[in-house]
Design a protein around this motif. Structure first.
Motif, PDB file in Angstrom:
ATOM      1  N   THR A  74      35.483  32.710  26.328  1.00 36.08           N
ATOM      2  CA  THR A  74      35.618  33.584  27.493  1.00 36.08           C
ATOM      3  C   THR A  74      35.017  32.878  28.690  1.00 36.08           C
ATOM      4  OG1 THR A  74      35.469  35.549  26.090  1.00 36.08           O
ATOM      5  CG2 THR A  74      35.138  35.867  28.452  1.00 36.08           C
ATOM      6  N   GLU A  75      35.794  32.793  29.753  1.00 36.70           N
ATOM      7  CA  GLU A  75      35.348  32.213  31.014  1.00 36.70           C
ATOM      8  C   GLU A  75      35.105  33.365  31.983  1.00 36.70           C
ATOM      9  OE1 GLU A  75      34.958  28.808  31.594  1.00 36.70           O
ATOM     10  OE2 GLU A  75      35.345  28.648  29.448  1.00 36.70           O
ATOM     11  N   TYR A  76      34.053  33.237  32.800  1.00 35.76           N
ATOM     12  CA  TYR A  76      33.687  34.296  33.734  1.00 35.76           C
ATOM     13  C   TYR A  76      33.763  33.788  35.166  1.00 35.76           C
ATOM     14  CZ  TYR A  76      31.970  36.606  29.565  1.00 35.76           C
ATOM     15  OH  TYR A  76      31.891  37.194  28.326  1.00 35.76           O
ATOM     16  N   TYR A  77      34.256  34.661  36.056  1.00 35.89           N
ATOM     17  CA  TYR A  77      34.415  34.334  37.474  1.00 35.89           C
ATOM     18  C   TYR A  77      33.965  35.509  38.321  1.00 35.89           C
ATOM     19  CZ  TYR A  77      37.207  30.319  36.149  1.00 35.89           C
ATOM     20  OH  TYR A  77      37.609  29.117  35.613  1.00 35.89           O
ATOM     21  N   TYR A  78      33.192  35.223  39.399  1.00 35.43           N
ATOM     22  CA  TYR A  78      32.887  36.266  40.365  1.00 35.43           C
ATOM     23  C   TYR A  78      34.195  36.680  41.023  1.00 35.43           C
ATOM     24  CZ  TYR A  78      27.848  35.462  40.159  1.00 35.43           C
ATOM     25  OH  TYR A  78      26.560  35.359  39.737  1.00 35.43           O
ATOM     26  N   ALA A  79      34.505  37.947  40.986  1.00 37.82           N
ATOM     27  CA  ALA A  79      35.790  38.414  41.497  1.00 37.82           C
ATOM     28  C   ALA A  79      35.888  38.296  43.014  1.00 37.82           C
ATOM     29  CB  ALA A  79      36.019  39.860  41.072  1.00 37.82           C
ATOM     30  N   ARG A  80      34.791  38.457  43.721  1.00 33.50           N
ATOM     31  CA  ARG A  80      34.848  38.415  45.184  1.00 33.50           C
ATOM     32  C   ARG A  80      35.196  37.016  45.692  1.00 33.50           C
ATOM     33  NH1 ARG A  80      33.815  41.308  49.509  1.00 33.50           N
ATOM     34  NH2 ARG A  80      32.678  43.016  48.626  1.00 33.50           N
ATOM     35  N   THR A  81      34.669  35.991  45.029  1.00 32.61           N
ATOM     36  CA  THR A  81      34.861  34.627  45.515  1.00 32.61           C
ATOM     37  C   THR A  81      35.799  33.795  44.660  1.00 32.61           C
ATOM     38  OG1 THR A  81      32.989  33.770  44.229  1.00 32.61           O
ATOM     39  CG2 THR A  81      32.516  34.600  46.473  1.00 32.61           C
ATOM     40  N   GLY A  82      35.970  34.183  43.397  1.00 35.94           N
ATOM     41  CA  GLY A  82      36.761  33.369  42.477  1.00 35.94           C
ATOM     42  C   GLY A  82      35.992  32.212  41.906  1.00 35.94           C
ATOM     43  N   ARG A  83      34.687  32.144  42.125  1.00 37.15           N
ATOM     44  CA  ARG A  83      33.878  31.032  41.607  1.00 37.15           C
ATOM     45  C   ARG A  83      33.515  31.262  40.154  1.00 37.15           C
ATOM     46  NH1 ARG A  83      29.262  28.984  45.365  1.00 37.15           N
ATOM     47  NH2 ARG A  83      29.507  27.316  43.863  1.00 37.15           N
ATOM     48  N   HIS A  84      33.557  30.176  39.375  1.00 32.15           N
ATOM     49  CA  HIS A  84      33.204  30.215  37.958  1.00 32.15           C
ATOM     50  C   HIS A  84      31.699  30.454  37.831  1.00 32.15           C
ATOM     51  CE1 HIS A  84      32.220  28.353  34.012  1.00 32.15           C
ATOM     52  NE2 HIS A  84      33.312  29.001  33.665  1.00 32.15           N
TER      53      HIS A  84
END
Length: 87
Positions: A74-84
């Motif tokens: 599972t990879e996670y990304y901040y939704a506001r910025t799209g940063r991993h």
């Protein structure tokens, strides 16, 4: 289940498709499509599921990937910025 683990699980809310769309339209989240190239570049795998989640005050994309070797990650990304982000 230890109290800390129960609190962590309770702190994650999966957004419905409608809630996710509203978050993107309101500018609170980038589109899922915008982060998929980075997911593919990082993992080289096949995306099998993605969910926008509310985690401890942040919107986070959780993207499950089937890696070339058969492992599911599972990879996670901040939704506001799209940063991993690392879990």
């Amino acid at each position: 289940m230890p109290a800390a683990a129960a609190a962590a699980v309770a702190a994650v809310k999966e957004l419905s498709e409608g809630e996710a769309l509203a978050a993107v339209q309101a500018g609170r989240a980038v589109s899922l499509e915008s982060i998929l190239p980075d997911v593919r570049r990082r993992t080289g795998g096949e995306i099998i599921n993605a969910q926008l989640q509310f985690v401890q005050g942040f919107l986070v994309y959780a993207v499950k990937v089937l890696a070339p070797g058969g492992q599911v990650t599972t990879e996670y990304y901040y939704a506001r910025t799209g940063r991993h982000v690392e879990p």
